[in-house]
Design a protein around this motif. Structure first.
Motif, mmCIF file in Angstrom:
data_model
loop_
_atom_site.group_PDB
_atom_site.id
_atom_site.type_symbol
_atom_site.label_atom_id
_atom_site.label_comp_id
_atom_site.label_asym_id
_atom_site.label_seq_id
_atom_site.Cartn_x
_atom_site.Cartn_y
_atom_site.Cartn_z
ATOM 1 N N ARG A 468 0.640 -1.216 0.093
ATOM 2 C CA ARG A 468 0.139 0.059 0.135
ATOM 3 C C ARG A 468 1.009 1.317 0.006
ATOM 4 N NH1 ARG A 468 -5.495 -0.711 1.178
ATOM 5 N NH2 ARG A 468 -6.013 -3.033 1.803
ATOM 6 N N PRO A 472 0.046 3.602 -3.456
ATOM 7 C CA PRO A 472 -1.081 4.129 -2.600
ATOM 8 C C PRO A 472 -2.229 4.199 -3.585
ATOM 9 C CG PRO A 472 0.559 5.657 -2.645
ATOM 10 C CD PRO A 472 1.245 4.350 -3.216
ATOM 11 N N TRP A 477 -7.297 -1.002 -4.482
ATOM 12 C CA TRP A 477 -7.136 -0.587 -3.377
ATOM 13 C C TRP A 477 -8.497 0.035 -2.843
ATOM 14 C CZ3 TRP A 477 -4.102 -3.559 -1.571
ATOM 15 C CH2 TRP A 477 -2.537 -3.405 -1.851
#
Length: 616
Positions: A468, A472, A477
């Motif tokens: 992550r 990011p 995600w």
């Protein structure tokens, strides 16, 4: 008079083109369109982006050129307005040329013939509204048939006219055209190849063989091999195509199922067949009453009709091996039946009163279809604009509520409600507009409720790293789909982006699901999709019915890494065990409805569980 005829002909053709332009303006964004819209959002509308999309599709997803055309027509609206009406008009001329065996003349007679041909196309093909005005079908089937059947126009013209000098310049042109025609559709290519070589053989027997006939046939072979062996075919839907044996599919259809496919073509064509038969009989009766004899069809026209019938039959037989039997795959066969019917109308055309009747009916039907399409799609365009405006106004934490469409079912006129599918609402909300959710309010009875499971994703690098922190902004995600085909697509489209951490190699992606109700075996992860070193693992459960009509989910036992031990149903606030039936190399789970919401099936082995299927 000749000048006036040309003006009337030009006005009629321009009028039909104008109608197609209006429909292109009104065409809403629906279902598979959204994937191309999302691509444009993330890549922009550039030549480099289009080429990247074409390369990605060929090697990873749908290798047909129609998919790249779909990207183009989902770009700026002007592209759709410029391209699609040309193909729609060109298809009409292809049908006319194949049926008549001559180039159209710019006169009122030819304009009437074209009007009759267009009406017969809409009468015979399945769901003419979606086939013409739902872009994914239009590009992958209408554009495709226009290209593939257009390849046979030079054959038809050459054999119908007196022998002329060979046109060697056509050889390279038709080689390239043949390659494009061979890549159009998996279920039409084999039949096109057989017809091309068969017609070339007929021309050879008549001493009319031309070099371009051979290059066109060879081009079809090359194009079909490029399509059939495209890497994307083995990766599409996580390699689903490689899991399905054509012979097994034919066995699953059975004799009755195969006959139903052939019967479906006849059923779609029945109104056109009845209308043309009735008009021919009326013309023959009126001619006999008047003491006249109508000329029969010439040998070339009869031969063209026989070839078209054989072509249509071979395509229908090829569909026997297809796991997807939908109206759209019948389009090419029905179009060839239309060629036969247009050719047959030349008999009725000879009798003056029947000719006037035929023109009057065609004019009325053309107006009926045109007005109907404009009325329906004007409403759909307004609905689509309202939905897009609401999504554009929403913030990232909003759940947007939109009204259901006034045309919820796929029929003669429109595709139906695309947001009835939960995965599509998720995709549009998350990947296109960046909002938390999208809901139909009030939700139609047949619409899928949102999946109650909570998906999660874990990524493993070698050497280990915090995934992550490394990526990011990676889309997975932010929004993980809850159906395995779309999870696979999300992963595949972003693999290159994720596997770009210097000094680290992407090793594993695990997408798991947290069941909505307690009661699953403790200590076992519940997988939706696993990706390990380039290989996907998932369970593909399909709905079938037994001999008595009772539904069940079925999937291959080999889908599971280890032998299954148990199955569970999560529904209506509880989780309970269900029967897991072994039938040869397949596993079956009976479908039992506990309430009106989602029913999620899990299958477990000794070490893990898998989300195997869902019904509602």
């Amino acid at each position: 008079m000749a000048a006036r005829d040309r003006l009337v002909f030009a006005a009629g053709v321009i009028g039909l083109w104008g109608f197609f332009v209006v429909m292109a303006v009104l065409t809403p964004t629906q279902l598979d369109d959204w994937y191309e819209v999302a691509w444009h959002h993330h890549h922009g509308f550039t030549l480099a982006g289009v080429l990247e999309f074409a390369r990605y599709n060929y090697f990873n997803y749908n290798p047909r050129p129609g998919e790249t055309f779909l990207l183009l027509v989902n770009g700026p609206r002007i592209v759709h307005v410029l391209i699609t009406p040309i193909f729609e008009l060109a298809l009409l001329f292809v049908v006319h040329l194949l049926a008549r065996g001559r180039w159209p003349r710019a006169d009122r007679t030819t304009l009437a013939e074209l009007a009759i041909a267009q009406v017969l196309i809409w009468l015979v093909i399945p769901i003419p509204g979606p086939m013409y005005f739902y872009r994914p079908y239009t590009t992958n089937y209408l554009f495709a048939s226009c290209v593939q059947l257009g390849l046979f126009v030079p054959f038809r013209i050459e054999l119908a006219r007196p022998a002329g000098p060979p046109r060697w310049w056509l050889a390279p042109v038709l080689l390239a055209w043949g390659i494009a025609g061979g890549m159009t559709n998996e279920h039409t290519g084999p039949a096109a190849i057989v017809v091309a070589f068969g017609v070339a053989g007929l021309a050879w027997r008549r001493r009319r063989l031309r070099g371009w006939m051979v290059t066109a046939a060879v081009g079809l072979v090359v194009g079909y091999l490029l399509l059939y062996f495209a890497p994307g075919q083995t990766k599409r839907y996580a390699g689903l195509a490689t899991d399905i044996s054509p012979l097994k599919t034919i066995r699953d259809h059975g004799l009755y199922g195969c006959l139903r496919i052939v019967g479906s073509v006849v059923t779609e064509a029945q109104i056109g067949l009845a209308a043309v038969t009735a008009l021919v009989l009326i013309a023959l009766r009126r001619a006999r009453t008047a003491g006249r004899t109508l000329a029969g069809l010439d040998g070339e026209t009869i031969a063209a009709m026989v070839v078209a019938l054989g072509f249509a039959a071979m395509i229908a037989v090829t569909i026997f091996a297809s796991p997807i039997i939908e109206d759209r795959v019948l389009f090419a066969s029905c179009l060839l039946v239309t060629v036969i019917l247009v050719a047959a109308t030349t008999i009725a055309w000879q009798e003056p009163r029947t000719r006037r009747l035929m023109i009057g009916i065609a004019g009325g039907m053309l107006a009926f279809y045109a007005v109907g399409f404009v009325v329906v799609y004007r409403q759909l365009a307004a609905e689509s604009a309202d939905r897009i405006a609401a999504l554009d106004r929403a913030g990232p934490d909003d759940v947007v509520e939109v009204e259901p469409t006034a045309f919820p079912h796929r029929d003669l006129w429109s595709y139906g409600e695309d947001l009835q599918y939960a995965y599509m609402r998720e995709f549009v909300a998350h990947r296109v507009f960046g909002v938390r959710g999208l809901e139909l309010v009030p939700r139609p009875v047949g619409a899928q409720p949102n999946p109650p499971e909570r998906p999660e994703v874990a990524v493993v690098f070698e050497p280990p790293i915090d995934a992550r922190a490394a990526r990011p902004g990676w889309p997975l995600w932010q929004a993980i789909p809850t159906q395995w085909p779309w999870v696979v697509r999300e992963i595949r489209e972003t693999l290159a982006e994720l596997d770009a951490v210097p000094g680290h190699r992407l090793h594993e992606i695990d997408v798991t699901a947290v069941p909505a109700t307690p009661g699953m075996p403790a200590g076992k992860p519940v997988y939706l999709v696993r990706w390990i070193d380039g290989a996907f693992t998932r369970i593909d459960a399909r709905t079938r019915a037994d001999d008595r009509g009772w539904p069940f989910l079925v999937f291959a036992a080999s889908d599971l890494p280890r032998p299954p031990t148990e199955a569970w149903l999560s529904a209506c606030g509880e989780t309970r065990p269900v029967e897991l039936q072994h039938t040869g190399d397949e596993l079956r789970i009976p479908i039992v409805y506990q309430c009106s919401g989602n029913h999620t099936i899990y299958v477990c082995d000794a070490e893990a569980c898998w989300l195997a299927g869902r019904y509602w």
